[in-house]
Enzyme design. Structure first.
Site, PDB file in Angstrom:
ATOM      1  N   PRO A 121      14.003  -1.667  -6.950  1.00 45.80           N
ATOM      2  CA  PRO A 121      13.819  -3.107  -7.148  1.00 45.80           C
ATOM      3  C   PRO A 121      12.893  -3.754  -6.123  1.00 45.80           C
ATOM      4  CG  PRO A 121      16.007  -2.636  -6.278  1.00 45.80           C
ATOM      5  CD  PRO A 121      15.405  -1.321  -6.674  1.00 45.80           C
ATOM      6  N   ASN A 122      12.132  -4.685  -6.633  1.00 42.60           N
ATOM      7  CA  ASN A 122      11.219  -5.538  -5.853  1.00 42.60           C
ATOM      8  C   ASN A 122       9.954  -4.823  -5.382  1.00 42.60           C
ATOM      9  OD1 ASN A 122      12.903  -7.951  -5.923  1.00 42.60           O
ATOM     10  ND2 ASN A 122      14.292  -6.760  -4.660  1.00 42.60           N
ATOM     11  N   ARG A 166       5.060  -9.251  -1.253  1.00 44.95           N
ATOM     12  CA  ARG A 166       6.403  -9.405  -0.702  1.00 44.95           C
ATOM     13  C   ARG A 166       6.404  -8.997   0.771  1.00 44.95           C
ATOM     14  NH1 ARG A 166      10.592  -4.546  -1.389  1.00 44.95           N
ATOM     15  NH2 ARG A 166      12.429  -5.608  -0.644  1.00 44.95           N
ATOM     16  N   TYR A 200       5.918  -4.718   4.647  1.00 45.44           N
ATOM     17  CA  TYR A 200       5.573  -3.679   3.663  1.00 45.44           C
ATOM     18  C   TYR A 200       4.066  -3.468   3.484  1.00 45.44           C
ATOM     19  CZ  TYR A 200      10.523  -4.145   2.539  1.00 45.44           C
ATOM     20  OH  TYR A 200      11.892  -4.177   2.617  1.00 45.44           O
ATOM     21  N   ASN A 240      11.758   5.997  -3.844  1.00 40.05           N
ATOM     22  CA  ASN A 240      12.023   4.873  -2.940  1.00 40.05           C
ATOM     23  C   ASN A 240      13.050   4.003  -3.658  1.00 40.05           C
ATOM     24  OD1 ASN A 240      12.214   2.637  -1.352  1.00 40.05           O
ATOM     25  ND2 ASN A 240      10.005   2.365  -1.068  1.00 40.05           N
ATOM     26  N   ALA A 281      16.469  -1.458  -2.241  1.00 41.51           N
ATOM     27  CA  ALA A 281      17.791  -1.964  -1.829  1.00 41.51           C
ATOM     28  C   ALA A 281      18.942  -1.123  -2.377  1.00 41.51           C
ATOM     29  CB  ALA A 281      17.941  -3.415  -2.264  1.00 41.51           C
ATOM     30  N   GLU A 301      13.243  11.208  -0.209  1.00 43.70           N
ATOM     31  CA  GLU A 301      13.500   9.764  -0.139  1.00 43.70           C
ATOM     32  C   GLU A 301      12.438   9.115   0.747  1.00 43.70           C
ATOM     33  OE1 GLU A 301      17.384   8.980   1.478  1.00 43.70           O
ATOM     34  OE2 GLU A 301      17.075   6.809   1.578  1.00 43.70           O
ATOM     35  N   HIS A 308      10.978   5.454   2.445  1.00 49.08           N
ATOM     36  CA  HIS A 308      11.046   4.022   2.749  1.00 49.08           C
ATOM     37  C   HIS A 308       9.753   3.645   3.463  1.00 49.08           C
ATOM     38  CE1 HIS A 308      15.203   3.804   1.589  1.00 49.08           C
ATOM     39  NE2 HIS A 308      15.388   4.932   2.240  1.00 49.08           N
ATOM     40  N   ARG A 312      15.721  -1.986  11.422  1.00 49.27           N
ATOM     41  CA  ARG A 312      15.962  -3.261  10.745  1.00 49.27           C
ATOM     42  C   ARG A 312      17.459  -3.606  10.758  1.00 49.27           C
ATOM     43  NH1 ARG A 312      12.768  -3.348   5.270  1.00 49.27           N
ATOM     44  NH2 ARG A 312      13.277  -5.554   5.493  1.00 49.27           N
TER      45      ARG A 312
HETATM   46  C1  DQA Z   1      12.621  -0.157   1.466  1.00 51.68           C
HETATM   47  C2  DQA Z   1      13.667  -0.564   2.512  1.00 51.68           C
HETATM   48  C3  DQA Z   1      14.891  -1.185   1.853  1.00 51.68           C
HETATM   49  O1  DQA Z   1      15.865  -1.543   2.833  1.00 51.68           O
HETATM   50  C4  DQA Z   1      14.496  -2.443   1.110  1.00 51.68           C
HETATM   51  O2  DQA Z   1      15.607  -2.982   0.434  1.00 51.68           O
HETATM   52  C5  DQA Z   1      13.343  -2.238   0.191  1.00 51.68           C
HETATM   53  C6  DQA Z   1      12.260  -1.333   0.560  1.00 51.68           C
HETATM   54  C7  DQA Z   1      11.323   0.330   2.105  1.00 51.68           C
HETATM   55  O3  DQA Z   1      10.495   0.896   1.384  1.00 51.68           O
HETATM   56  O4  DQA Z   1      11.107   0.160   3.316  1.00 51.68           O
HETATM   57  O5  DQA Z   1      13.245  -2.896  -0.835  1.00 51.68           O
HETATM   58  O6  DQA Z   1      13.156   0.901   0.682  1.00 51.68           O
END
Ligand code: DQA
Length: 145
Positions: free
Chosen positions: A11-12, A19, A24, A75, A78, A99, A101, A108
């Site tokens: 998501p997002n 964003r 990011y 990825n 959240a 995985e 990020h 964080r």
């Molecule tokens: C994320 C880190 C997560 O905590 C966050 O909710 C994201 C992006 C990252 O790519 O750093 O949406 O996965």
């Protein structure tokens, strides 16, 4: 036969580039997809790239990977920190799981320090920016060789 990798985004991440660019970066998800496609072609992987804001759709894609992919780069965004459903789906997948990020989740908020997905992941890349996807693809190629 080329090996197939699913690169899945939670998501997002569709808003990448707009964003919180201070966290990011300014690259869009389309930019990331293009870099992943170029590297996959170079190292001989077939790649499918997907993003969903929906946990159920991500579970469906991971289930589809059981028969359609040799490895998953994910990825989970959240959902990393909340989703037992995604963890269970990954546990039903036999190949390598990487995985990714973009940010360093350990630097964080404390709720980002735990990832359910890490319980299944063969490797975790965090804090390397969008380059993390490319590092994960190279690792997939090594593990599938
Ligand atoms: C994320 C880190 C997560 O905590 C966050 O909710 C994201 C992006 C990252 O790519 O750093 O949406 O996965």
């Amino acid at each position: 036969m080329p090996k197939t990798v699913f690169v899945l985004n939670g998501p997002n991440l569709n808003l990448l580039g707009q964003r919180q660019p201070e966290i990011y970066g300014s690259e869009t998800l389309a930019d990331v997809q293009a870099s992943c496609a170029a590297l996959s072609a170079e190292i001989g992987l077939e790649m499918r790239f997907e993003q969903s804001n929906s946990e159920g759709t991500l579970v469906d894609l991971i289930q589809e990977a059981r028969t359609a992919a040799d490895a998953i780069v994910l990825n989970p965004a959240a959902y990393s920190h909340t989703s037992v459903a995604i963890l269970d789906a990954l546990k039903a997948f036999d190949g390598p799981v990487l995985e990714v990020h973009i940010s360093n989740i350990h630097q964080r908020e404390s709720f980002r320090h735990h990832s359910y997905v890490s319980l299944r992941a063969d490797g975790v890349i965090a804090g390397c920016g969008t380059q993390g996807y490319l590092l994960a693809l190279r690792r997939v190629a090594t593990l599938l060789a």
